[in-house]
Design a protein around this motif. Structure first.
Motif, PDB file in Angstrom:
ATOM      1  N   LYS A 100       0.821  -1.215   0.000  1.00 18.64           N
ATOM      2  CA  LYS A 100       0.000   0.000   0.000  1.00 18.64           C
ATOM      3  C   LYS A 100       0.856   1.266   0.000  1.00 18.64           C
ATOM      4  CE  LYS A 100      -0.542   0.433   5.038  1.00 18.64           C
ATOM      5  NZ  LYS A 100      -1.510   0.581   6.151  1.00 18.64           N
ATOM      6  N   GLY A 101       2.168   1.094   0.217  1.00 12.22           N
ATOM      7  CA  GLY A 101       3.064   2.240   0.196  1.00 12.22           C
ATOM      8  C   GLY A 101       3.275   2.748  -1.219  1.00 12.22           C
ATOM      9  N   THR A 102       3.811   3.943  -1.330  1.00 11.34           N
ATOM     10  CA  THR A 102       4.090   4.529  -2.639  1.00 11.34           C
ATOM     11  C   THR A 102       5.580   4.796  -2.777  1.00 11.34           C
ATOM     12  OG1 THR A 102       3.689   6.764  -1.769  1.00 11.34           O
ATOM     13  CG2 THR A 102       1.818   5.611  -2.776  1.00 11.34           C
ATOM     14  N   GLY A 103       6.043   4.866  -4.017  1.00 13.39           N
ATOM     15  CA  GLY A 103       7.462   5.085  -4.254  1.00 13.39           C
ATOM     16  C   GLY A 103       8.283   3.930  -3.717  1.00 13.39           C
ATOM     17  N   LYS A 104       9.301   4.247  -2.942  1.00 13.19           N
ATOM     18  CA  LYS A 104      10.160   3.211  -2.372  1.00 13.19           C
ATOM     19  C   LYS A 104       9.595   2.617  -1.086  1.00 13.19           C
ATOM     20  CE  LYS A 104      14.471   5.105  -4.271  1.00 13.19           C
ATOM     21  NZ  LYS A 104      15.825   5.631  -3.938  1.00 13.19           N
ATOM     22  N   ASP A 105       8.525   3.206  -0.586  1.00 13.29           N
ATOM     23  CA  ASP A 105       7.923   2.707   0.652  1.00 13.29           C
ATOM     24  C   ASP A 105       7.132   1.430   0.364  1.00 13.29           C
ATOM     25  OD1 ASP A 105       7.159   3.234   3.555  1.00 13.29           O
ATOM     26  OD2 ASP A 105       5.205   2.997   2.613  1.00 13.29           O
ATOM     27  N   LEU A 106       7.400   0.372   1.135  1.00 19.09           N
ATOM     28  CA  LEU A 106       6.788  -0.931   0.878  1.00 19.09           C
ATOM     29  C   LEU A 106       5.886  -1.384   2.028  1.00 19.09           C
ATOM     30  CD1 LEU A 106       9.876  -2.753  -0.708  1.00 19.09           C
ATOM     31  CD2 LEU A 106       7.951  -1.673  -1.884  1.00 19.09           C
ATOM     32  N   ALA A 107       5.206  -0.437   2.658  1.00 18.52           N
ATOM     33  CA  ALA A 107       4.243  -0.782   3.704  1.00 18.52           C
ATOM     34  C   ALA A 107       3.165  -1.690   3.122  1.00 18.52           C
ATOM     35  CB  ALA A 107       3.611   0.486   4.272  1.00 18.52           C
ATOM     36  N   LEU A 108       2.734  -2.680   3.925  1.00 19.98           N
ATOM     37  CA  LEU A 108       1.797  -3.690   3.446  1.00 19.98           C
ATOM     38  C   LEU A 108       0.419  -3.537   4.078  1.00 19.98           C
ATOM     39  CD1 LEU A 108       4.052  -6.897   3.557  1.00 19.98           C
ATOM     40  CD2 LEU A 108       3.702  -5.303   1.656  1.00 19.98           C
ATOM     41  N   GLU A 109      -0.572  -4.045   3.369  1.00 16.88           N
ATOM     42  CA  GLU A 109      -1.935  -4.131   3.890  1.00 16.88           C
ATOM     43  C   GLU A 109      -2.279  -5.602   4.066  1.00 16.88           C
ATOM     44  OE1 GLU A 109      -6.463  -2.555   2.873  1.00 16.88           O
ATOM     45  OE2 GLU A 109      -4.842  -2.274   1.428  1.00 16.88           O
ATOM     46  N   LEU A 110      -2.696  -5.973   5.274  1.00 13.39           N
ATOM     47  CA  LEU A 110      -3.009  -7.363   5.600  1.00 13.39           C
ATOM     48  C   LEU A 110      -4.514  -7.547   5.759  1.00 13.39           C
ATOM     49  CD1 LEU A 110      -0.245  -7.905   8.319  1.00 13.39           C
ATOM     50  CD2 LEU A 110      -0.195  -8.761   5.975  1.00 13.39           C
ATOM     51  N   ASP A 111      -4.989  -8.749   5.449  1.00 10.06           N
ATOM     52  CA  ASP A 111      -6.405  -9.077   5.626  1.00 10.06           C
ATOM     53  C   ASP A 111      -6.572  -9.817   6.951  1.00 10.06           C
ATOM     54  OD1 ASP A 111      -9.050  -9.722   5.478  1.00 10.06           O
ATOM     55  OD2 ASP A 111      -8.860 -11.141   3.809  1.00 10.06           O
ATOM     56  N   TYR A 112      -6.857  -9.057   8.011  1.00  7.82           N
ATOM     57  CA  TYR A 112      -6.977  -9.655   9.341  1.00  7.82           C
ATOM     58  C   TYR A 112      -8.270 -10.447   9.508  1.00  7.82           C
ATOM     59  CZ  TYR A 112      -3.114  -6.589  10.681  1.00  7.82           C
ATOM     60  OH  TYR A 112      -1.900  -5.958  10.765  1.00  7.82           O
ATOM     61  N   ALA A 113      -9.234 -10.222   8.628  1.00  8.72           N
ATOM     62  CA  ALA A 113     -10.527 -10.901   8.746  1.00  8.72           C
ATOM     63  C   ALA A 113     -10.627 -12.098   7.802  1.00  8.72           C
ATOM     64  CB  ALA A 113     -11.659  -9.917   8.469  1.00  8.72           C
ATOM     65  N   THR A 114      -9.497 -12.592   7.315  1.00  7.84           N
ATOM     66  CA  THR A 114      -9.530 -13.719   6.387  1.00  7.84           C
ATOM     67  C   THR A 114     -10.221 -14.937   7.000  1.00  7.84           C
ATOM     68  OG1 THR A 114      -8.185 -15.220   5.049  1.00  7.84           O
ATOM     69  CG2 THR A 114      -7.248 -14.513   7.146  1.00  7.84           C
ATOM     70  N   LYS A 115     -10.969 -15.637   6.163  1.00 10.01           N
ATOM     71  CA  LYS A 115     -11.612 -16.883   6.583  1.00 10.01           C
ATOM     72  C   LYS A 115     -11.083 -18.066   5.780  1.00 10.01           C
ATOM     73  CE  LYS A 115     -15.862 -14.697   8.216  1.00 10.01           C
ATOM     74  NZ  LYS A 115     -17.347 -14.664   8.160  1.00 10.01           N
ATOM     75  N   ALA A 116      -9.959 -17.868   5.130  1.00 12.00           N
ATOM     76  CA  ALA A 116      -9.361 -18.936   4.331  1.00 12.00           C
ATOM     77  C   ALA A 116      -9.004 -20.118   5.226  1.00 12.00           C
ATOM     78  CB  ALA A 116      -8.114 -18.417   3.622  1.00 12.00           C
ATOM     79  N   ASP A 117      -9.274 -21.316   4.739  1.00 17.91           N
ATOM     80  CA  ASP A 117      -8.986 -22.521   5.515  1.00 17.91           C
ATOM     81  C   ASP A 117      -7.506 -22.590   5.881  1.00 17.91           C
ATOM     82  OD1 ASP A 117     -11.560 -23.399   5.566  1.00 17.91           O
ATOM     83  OD2 ASP A 117     -11.317 -24.945   4.025  1.00 17.91           O
ATOM     84  N   GLY A 118      -7.250 -22.819   7.151  1.00 12.98           N
ATOM     85  CA  GLY A 118      -5.879 -22.993   7.614  1.00 12.98           C
ATOM     86  C   GLY A 118      -5.103 -21.709   7.813  1.00 12.98           C
ATOM     87  N   ALA A 119      -5.683 -20.562   7.469  1.00 13.15           N
ATOM     88  CA  ALA A 119      -4.960 -19.294   7.603  1.00 13.15           C
ATOM     89  C   ALA A 119      -5.094 -18.773   9.031  1.00 13.15           C
ATOM     90  CB  ALA A 119      -5.496 -18.265   6.616  1.00 13.15           C
ATOM     91  N   TYR A 120      -3.967 -18.583   9.685  1.00  8.31           N
ATOM     92  CA  TYR A 120      -3.970 -18.009  11.029  1.00  8.31           C
ATOM     93  C   TYR A 120      -4.030 -16.489  10.868  1.00  8.31           C
ATOM     94  CZ  TYR A 120      -2.582 -17.075  15.864  1.00  8.31           C
ATOM     95  OH  TYR A 120      -2.544 -16.634  17.171  1.00  8.31           O
ATOM     96  N   PRO A 121      -5.140 -15.863  11.269  1.00 12.17           N
ATOM     97  CA  PRO A 121      -5.379 -14.459  10.889  1.00 12.17           C
ATOM     98  C   PRO A 121      -4.658 -13.419  11.731  1.00 12.17           C
ATOM     99  CG  PRO A 121      -7.212 -15.274  12.192  1.00 12.17           C
ATOM    100  CD  PRO A 121      -6.272 -16.440  12.018  1.00 12.17           C
ATOM    101  N   LEU A 122      -4.221 -13.806  12.919  1.00  9.57           N
ATOM    102  CA  LEU A 122      -3.599 -12.841  13.830  1.00  9.57           C
ATOM    103  C   LEU A 122      -2.100 -12.791  13.538  1.00  9.57           C
ATOM    104  CD1 LEU A 122      -3.658 -10.878  16.107  1.00  9.57           C
ATOM    105  CD2 LEU A 122      -3.997 -12.753  17.714  1.00  9.57           C
ATOM    106  N   VAL A 123      -1.737 -11.973  12.576  1.00  8.05           N
ATOM    107  CA  VAL A 123      -0.357 -11.928  12.095  1.00  8.05           C
ATOM    108  C   VAL A 123       0.168 -10.499  12.146  1.00  8.05           C
ATOM    109  CG1 VAL A 123      -0.613 -13.925  10.580  1.00  8.05           C
ATOM    110  CG2 VAL A 123      -1.124 -11.639   9.695  1.00  8.05           C
TER     111      VAL A 123
END
Length: 378
Positions: free
Chosen positions: A295-318
């Protein structure tokens, strides 16, 4: 009051000397790990073949996130074994303290479990001179919910229940909401002692983001580094919370999985709405982090995470923990060392060693951008 202050200052100074001494001892003992070679600047040793020391030299000071401490310990040990004459001194304090130190210009980089806020970016321009602070995602992993409950070896909780526990709305371990998620488990009629961080913490902020996304009706607080809810007990650093959970029967707290693994602390499986509760493992955290977007711009590489994921086996608290550096305007005396050290941390070998320590490597596509950005720092 003056005597107490002097004692605190003396203890802080002794602690800093102990950390520095430990790092020097690591460097002094590194010859045993080099296969008999004498590593120097530019050498690639048999102990860590991917480490290119380049023009690295002298001491590099850094500070911040305690979440990445165990990863940083591994990187520092390997790097100092490979690069003679270089000392990396990472002070594991908190994300908030690390960013303050970075913006004051007292460290070469900072570790943070949350991306820089706009006001922190603006402040960074004073120390970065010709540039500004940017976020480089370096390591991910699960935020484990550790607990200590005699006689209970397995425990499942979901976001609404966790929100009520940390908001002190659920006070007993045999509460009906907990019992419903743990059929057949003999839950004791024991008071819950919930621990949270006493200082500004990126781990706290990531927990808040998860609870706000996955349990918006139960968690009404803003996701900030400072603990927002009333009640509970405070401890300093991830290590402090882990120590309390380890000692106190009835305790629950949050910290990185590496602390749970190293201290043999039981962790909660999280019911994210998928087919089965997800255990706190590096593999399950990777399933959630794999969906991260820049989600960052330019050289900034800040990430956006999906904390509400319901994907099987995905541990959401990351969380994803960052190294904060100047895109341009880095100090000339430490620039080469910053680039060399972070290049190793982001390398294939640097990422590969994280899993056994309870972390999750950054997805390959994003990590390639991290390496490219490090190479272009000036």
């Amino acid at each position: 009051m003056k005597l107490q202050r002097k004692n605190r200052l003396r203890a802080t100074a002794l602690g800093a000397l102990a950390v520095s001494g430990a790092l020097v001892l690591t460097a002094c003992g590194s010859d045993d790990n080099t296969g008999g070679s004498t590593p120097g600047n530019g050498d690639k040793t048999t102990a860590a073949s991917s480490i290119d020391c380049g023009k690295a030299k002298g001491q590099l000071r850094a500070s911040g996130s305690s979440a990445q401490k165990n990863a940083m310990d591994l990187w520092v040990k390997n790097y100092m074994a490979a690069c003679s004459g270089v000392e990396i001194n990472y002070n594991s304090s908190s994300s908030g303290e690390g960013i303050v130190a970075f913006n004051q210009g007292t460290v070469g980089f900072a570790g943070s479990d949350s991306a820089l806020k706009p006001e922190e970016v603006a402040e960074s321009k004073k120390s970065c001179k010709t540039g500004q602070g940017i976020n480089l995602p370096m390591v991910g992993g699960p935020i484990a919910i550790g607990y200590h409950l005699e006689g209970v070896d397995k425990l499942t909780l979901d976001a609404p229940t966790l929100a009520k526990i940390f908001d002190t709305k659920i006070k007993k371990w045999n509460d009906p909401a907990i019992a419903k998620l743990n059929e057949g488990v003999n839950l004791p009629d024991k008071a819950i002692q919930a621990f949270h961080r006493s200082e500004d913490s990126g781990t706290t902020q990531n927990l808040g983001k998860y609870l706000a996304a996955a349990a918006p009706n139960e968690w009404k607080y803003e996701a900030e580094k400072k603990w927002p809810a009333p009640g509970g007990q405070a401890a300093s650093g991830s290590s402090g919370i882990a120590a309390q959970v380890k000692q106190v029967d009835g305790a629950i707290g949050y910290f990185e999985l590496s602390y749970a693994k190293s201290q043999n602390i039981s962790t909660v499986a999280v019911d994210n709405g998928g087919s089965a509760p997800a255990e706190a493992t590096s593999e399950n955290a990777s399933k959630a982090i794999a969906a991260a977007k820049v989600k960052g711009t330019g050289k900034d590489l800040a990430l956006e995470l999906d904390y509400a994921t319901k994907a099987d086996g995905a541990y959401p608290l990351v969380l994803v923990t960052y190294e904060v550096v100047c895109d341009t305007g880095n100090k000339p005396e430490t620039l080469d060392t910053v680039k060399s050290f972070l290049s190793y941390a982001a390398s294939e070998d640097g990422q590969k060693i994280l899993t056994d320590a309870g972390y999750a490597p950054i997805p390959a596509e994003i990590n390639a951008k991290v390496r490219e950005t490090i190479n272009g720092l000036s």
